[in-house]
Scaffold this motif. Structure first.
Motif, PDB file in Angstrom:
ATOM      1  N   VAL A 123       4.202   9.782   0.721  1.00 31.38           N
ATOM      2  CA  VAL A 123       4.423  11.160   0.282  1.00 31.38           C
ATOM      3  C   VAL A 123       3.928  12.073   1.391  1.00 31.38           C
ATOM      4  CG1 VAL A 123       3.883  12.930  -1.424  1.00 31.38           C
ATOM      5  CG2 VAL A 123       4.110  10.533  -2.140  1.00 31.38           C
ATOM      6  N   VAL A 124       4.739  13.034   1.768  1.00 31.77           N
ATOM      7  CA  VAL A 124       4.359  13.990   2.804  1.00 31.77           C
ATOM      8  C   VAL A 124       3.759  15.224   2.144  1.00 31.77           C
ATOM      9  CG1 VAL A 124       5.157  15.396   4.743  1.00 31.77           C
ATOM     10  CG2 VAL A 124       6.229  13.180   4.284  1.00 31.77           C
ATOM     11  N   ALA A 125       2.558  15.586   2.575  1.00 38.32           N
ATOM     12  CA  ALA A 125       1.887  16.762   2.008  1.00 38.32           C
ATOM     13  C   ALA A 125       0.828  17.233   2.994  1.00 38.32           C
ATOM     14  CB  ALA A 125       1.238  16.429   0.670  1.00 38.32           C
ATOM     15  N   SER A 126       0.534  18.510   2.952  1.00 36.65           N
ATOM     16  CA  SER A 126      -0.441  19.078   3.889  1.00 36.65           C
ATOM     17  C   SER A 126      -1.874  18.845   3.416  1.00 36.65           C
ATOM     18  CB  SER A 126      -0.196  20.579   4.075  1.00 36.65           C
ATOM     19  OG  SER A 126      -0.337  21.259   2.835  1.00 36.65           O
ATOM     20  N   ILE A 127      -2.785  18.770   4.365  1.00 37.75           N
ATOM     21  CA  ILE A 127      -4.207  18.692   4.050  1.00 37.75           C
ATOM     22  C   ILE A 127      -4.639  20.012   3.430  1.00 37.75           C
ATOM     23  CG2 ILE A 127      -6.512  18.398   5.040  1.00 37.75           C
ATOM     24  CD1 ILE A 127      -5.146  17.018   7.428  1.00 37.75           C
ATOM     25  N   PRO A 128      -5.385  19.986   2.327  1.00 40.53           N
ATOM     26  CA  PRO A 128      -5.915  21.248   1.799  1.00 40.53           C
ATOM     27  C   PRO A 128      -6.826  21.903   2.840  1.00 40.53           C
ATOM     28  CG  PRO A 128      -6.170  19.466   0.209  1.00 40.53           C
ATOM     29  CD  PRO A 128      -5.761  18.828   1.500  1.00 40.53           C
ATOM     30  N   VAL A 129      -6.494  23.106   3.240  1.00 38.55           N
ATOM     31  CA  VAL A 129      -7.270  23.801   4.275  1.00 38.55           C
ATOM     32  C   VAL A 129      -7.940  25.037   3.695  1.00 38.55           C
ATOM     33  CG1 VAL A 129      -7.173  24.976   6.504  1.00 38.55           C
ATOM     34  CG2 VAL A 129      -5.771  22.930   6.119  1.00 38.55           C
ATOM     35  N   HIS A 130      -7.137  25.951   3.169  1.00 43.81           N
ATOM     36  CA  HIS A 130      -7.680  27.185   2.605  1.00 43.81           C
ATOM     37  C   HIS A 130      -8.285  26.892   1.226  1.00 43.81           C
ATOM     38  CE1 HIS A 130      -5.818  29.336   5.871  1.00 43.81           C
ATOM     39  NE2 HIS A 130      -4.643  28.817   5.568  1.00 43.81           N
ATOM     40  N   GLY A 131      -9.522  27.277   1.053  1.00 41.81           N
ATOM     41  CA  GLY A 131     -10.190  27.032  -0.212  1.00 41.81           C
ATOM     42  C   GLY A 131     -10.570  25.584  -0.403  1.00 41.81           C
ATOM     43  N   ARG A 132     -10.774  24.860   0.683  1.00 37.13           N
ATOM     44  CA  ARG A 132     -11.145  23.444   0.583  1.00 37.13           C
ATOM     45  C   ARG A 132     -12.480  23.299  -0.125  1.00 37.13           C
ATOM     46  NH1 ARG A 132      -9.765  19.110   5.089  1.00 37.13           N
ATOM     47  NH2 ARG A 132     -10.653  17.241   4.150  1.00 37.13           N
ATOM     48  N   LEU A 133     -12.547  22.366  -1.084  1.00 36.44           N
ATOM     49  CA  LEU A 133     -13.710  22.252  -1.954  1.00 36.44           C
ATOM     50  C   LEU A 133     -14.564  21.023  -1.685  1.00 36.44           C
ATOM     51  CD1 LEU A 133     -11.794  23.185  -5.217  1.00 36.44           C
ATOM     52  CD2 LEU A 133     -13.272  24.692  -3.884  1.00 36.44           C
ATOM     53  N   HIS A 134     -14.026  20.070  -0.905  1.00 36.22           N
ATOM     54  CA  HIS A 134     -14.725  18.801  -0.661  1.00 36.22           C
ATOM     55  C   HIS A 134     -14.300  18.293   0.713  1.00 36.22           C
ATOM     56  CE1 HIS A 134     -15.833  14.544  -1.154  1.00 36.22           C
ATOM     57  NE2 HIS A 134     -16.588  14.920  -2.169  1.00 36.22           N
ATOM     58  N   PRO A 135     -15.216  17.675   1.485  1.00 37.16           N
ATOM     59  CA  PRO A 135     -14.855  17.251   2.844  1.00 37.16           C
ATOM     60  C   PRO A 135     -13.761  16.200   2.918  1.00 37.16           C
ATOM     61  CG  PRO A 135     -17.039  16.435   2.234  1.00 37.16           C
ATOM     62  CD  PRO A 135     -16.646  17.442   1.198  1.00 37.16           C
ATOM     63  N   THR A 136     -13.566  15.412   1.853  1.00 37.81           N
ATOM     64  CA  THR A 136     -12.501  14.405   1.853  1.00 37.81           C
ATOM     65  C   THR A 136     -11.468  14.697   0.772  1.00 37.81           C
ATOM     66  OG1 THR A 136     -13.727  12.901   0.386  1.00 37.81           O
ATOM     67  CG2 THR A 136     -14.091  12.665   2.761  1.00 37.81           C
ATOM     68  N   GLN A 137     -11.278  15.949   0.441  1.00 38.37           N
ATOM     69  CA  GLN A 137     -10.362  16.342  -0.625  1.00 38.37           C
ATOM     70  C   GLN A 137      -8.927  15.926  -0.303  1.00 38.37           C
ATOM     71  OE1 GLN A 137     -10.880  20.405  -1.807  1.00 38.37           O
ATOM     72  NE2 GLN A 137      -8.918  20.531  -2.870  1.00 38.37           N
ATOM     73  N   PRO A 139       0.831  -1.221   0.000  1.00 35.74           N
ATOM     74  CA  PRO A 139       0.000   0.000   0.000  1.00 35.74           C
ATOM     75  C   PRO A 139       0.859   1.262   0.000  1.00 35.74           C
ATOM     76  CG  PRO A 139      -0.820  -1.587   1.601  1.00 35.74           C
ATOM     77  CD  PRO A 139       0.512  -2.104   1.129  1.00 35.74           C
ATOM     78  N   LEU A 140       0.310   2.317  -0.571  1.00 35.62           N
ATOM     79  CA  LEU A 140       0.959   3.623  -0.593  1.00 35.62           C
ATOM     80  C   LEU A 140       0.325   4.496   0.480  1.00 35.62           C
ATOM     81  CD1 LEU A 140       1.003   4.039  -4.474  1.00 35.62           C
ATOM     82  CD2 LEU A 140       2.800   3.105  -2.995  1.00 35.62           C
ATOM     83  N   HIS A 141       1.057   5.525   0.907  1.00 33.98           N
ATOM     84  CA  HIS A 141       0.587   6.310   2.038  1.00 33.98           C
ATOM     85  C   HIS A 141       0.754   7.810   1.773  1.00 33.98           C
ATOM     86  CE1 HIS A 141       1.814   2.359   3.614  1.00 33.98           C
ATOM     87  NE2 HIS A 141       0.771   2.492   4.414  1.00 33.98           N
ATOM     88  N   TRP A 142      -0.235   8.539   2.213  1.00 35.64           N
ATOM     89  CA  TRP A 142      -0.138  10.003   2.274  1.00 35.64           C
ATOM     90  C   TRP A 142       0.055  10.373   3.739  1.00 35.64           C
ATOM     91  CZ3 TRP A 142      -5.094  13.456   2.183  1.00 35.64           C
ATOM     92  CH2 TRP A 142      -4.740  14.788   2.459  1.00 35.64           C
ATOM     93  N   VAL A 143       1.211  10.955   4.057  1.00 34.68           N
ATOM     94  CA  VAL A 143       1.510  11.399   5.411  1.00 34.68           C
ATOM     95  C   VAL A 143       1.207  12.891   5.495  1.00 34.68           C
ATOM     96  CG1 VAL A 143       3.283  11.611   7.186  1.00 34.68           C
ATOM     97  CG2 VAL A 143       3.288   9.637   5.639  1.00 34.68           C
ATOM     98  N   LYS A 144       0.296  13.242   6.377  1.00 36.76           N
ATOM     99  CA  LYS A 144      -0.164  14.631   6.469  1.00 36.76           C
ATOM    100  C   LYS A 144       0.767  15.436   7.361  1.00 36.76           C
ATOM    101  CE  LYS A 144      -4.871  12.928   5.954  1.00 36.76           C
ATOM    102  NZ  LYS A 144      -6.199  12.756   6.574  1.00 36.76           N
ATOM    103  N   SER A 145       1.277  16.531   6.816  1.00 39.87           N
ATOM    104  CA  SER A 145       2.183  17.386   7.586  1.00 39.87           C
ATOM    105  C   SER A 145       1.426  18.307   8.544  1.00 39.87           C
ATOM    106  CB  SER A 145       3.054  18.216   6.639  1.00 39.87           C
ATOM    107  OG  SER A 145       2.233  19.015   5.785  1.00 39.87           O
ATOM    108  N   ASN A 146       0.114  18.399   8.379  1.00 43.84           N
ATOM    109  CA  ASN A 146      -0.700  19.255   9.251  1.00 43.84           C
ATOM    110  C   ASN A 146      -1.949  18.514   9.738  1.00 43.84           C
ATOM    111  OD1 ASN A 146      -1.865  19.137   6.684  1.00 43.84           O
ATOM    112  ND2 ASN A 146      -2.702  21.223   6.807  1.00 43.84           N
TER     113      ASN A 146
END
Length: 264
Positions: free
Chosen positions: A180-194, A132-139
């Protein structure tokens, strides 16, 4: 040769030279797509995890964020129980296997509690389960109740059709970890599970070529389609909610493909 519009039998919510977005039921439209017609499937289906619960921030709490609703929408609450949900998953997964070309890849986010059911089912269809692949959230969202760790990782299941074969992974891009490390979209979020764009970009680069067709049957606000278009891939999207279809169409209209083609 019939066009994709003629095959599906309905006008798209969006179309350009790179791809097409349909507003409709994923299972119904998947059944109309030609067999072995797509090169990569990357999607985020409903998890059936919505709750009526709202996590409220105490006035004195260190973190001053908004209250958190666990009700994601009607699209995540359309099944009577887990058995009905899993039977539905088997149907759309079987269609994904059918439309995917041999040796190509299926990636999808999924509820960790139900992974074993779909893993066994896909292997029964001849799919090869990969690491499995993983998205690690930095925030990650802070824990307000002081009883657990912050939930900072989302898992994306990875399967390859028929067999693992050299030449269907862009090794020339170099070594890369399975996260992959990346932040959760916060500003201008368009979908609850984006989802963040960065993990999708890495996986699309490594697992497809320019002009390959990327399919997302649960397109939401269109993030996968936007990234695919930006990377010079063709795309097919399906989204059942008209409001999110509109959002995805607007994002796609503002997205430009690469000016100078590259190998990947």
């Amino acid at each position: 040769m019939l066009s994709l519009i003629e095959i599906v039998g309905q006008d798209p919510a969006y179309r350009d030279s790179q791809g097409i977005l349909y507003c409709g039921d994923a299972l119904e439209i998947l059944r109309k797509l030609p067999s072995e017609s797509v090169d990569l499937i990357l999607t985020d289906p409903p998890f059936m995890i919505s709750q009526e619960t709202v996590i409220r921030r105490a006035p004195h709490h260190k973190y001053k964020g908004k209250d958190i609703s666990l009700d994601f929408g009607e699209w995540d609450k359309q099944w009577a129980d887990d058995n009905e949900y899993l039977e539905w998953c088997k149907k759309w997964l079987a269609e994904c296997v059918r439309v995917l070309k041999d040796y190509k890849h299926l990636l999808f986010f999924f509820d960790k509690r139900k992974i074993s059911y779909v893993w066994d089912y896909l292997e029964s269809l001849g799919m090869v389960g990969r690491s499995p692949l993983h998205w690690v959230k930095s925030n990650p969202a802070p824990q307000g109740r002081k009883v657990s760790f912050m939930k900072a990782v989302e898992m994306c299941l990875w399967f390859t059709k028929k067999a693992v074969k050299q030449g269907y992974f862009n090794w020339q891009l170099g070594q890369h970890p399975d996260y992959v490390v990346a932040s959760i979209p916060v500003h201008g979020r368009l979908h609850p599970t984006q989802k963040a764009e960065k993990p999708l970009e890495v996986w699309i680069r490594y697992l497809s070529q320019e002009n390959d067709t990327v399919l997302d049957p649960f397109a939401g606000s269109g993030t996968t389609l936007v990234v695919a278009k930006r990377l010079g891939r063709r795309f097919i999207g399906i989204e059942i909610d008209p409001n999110y279809c509109k959002v995805a169409a607007e994002r796609l209209a503002l997205t430009q493909p690469p000016i100078f083609p590259t190998d990947t």
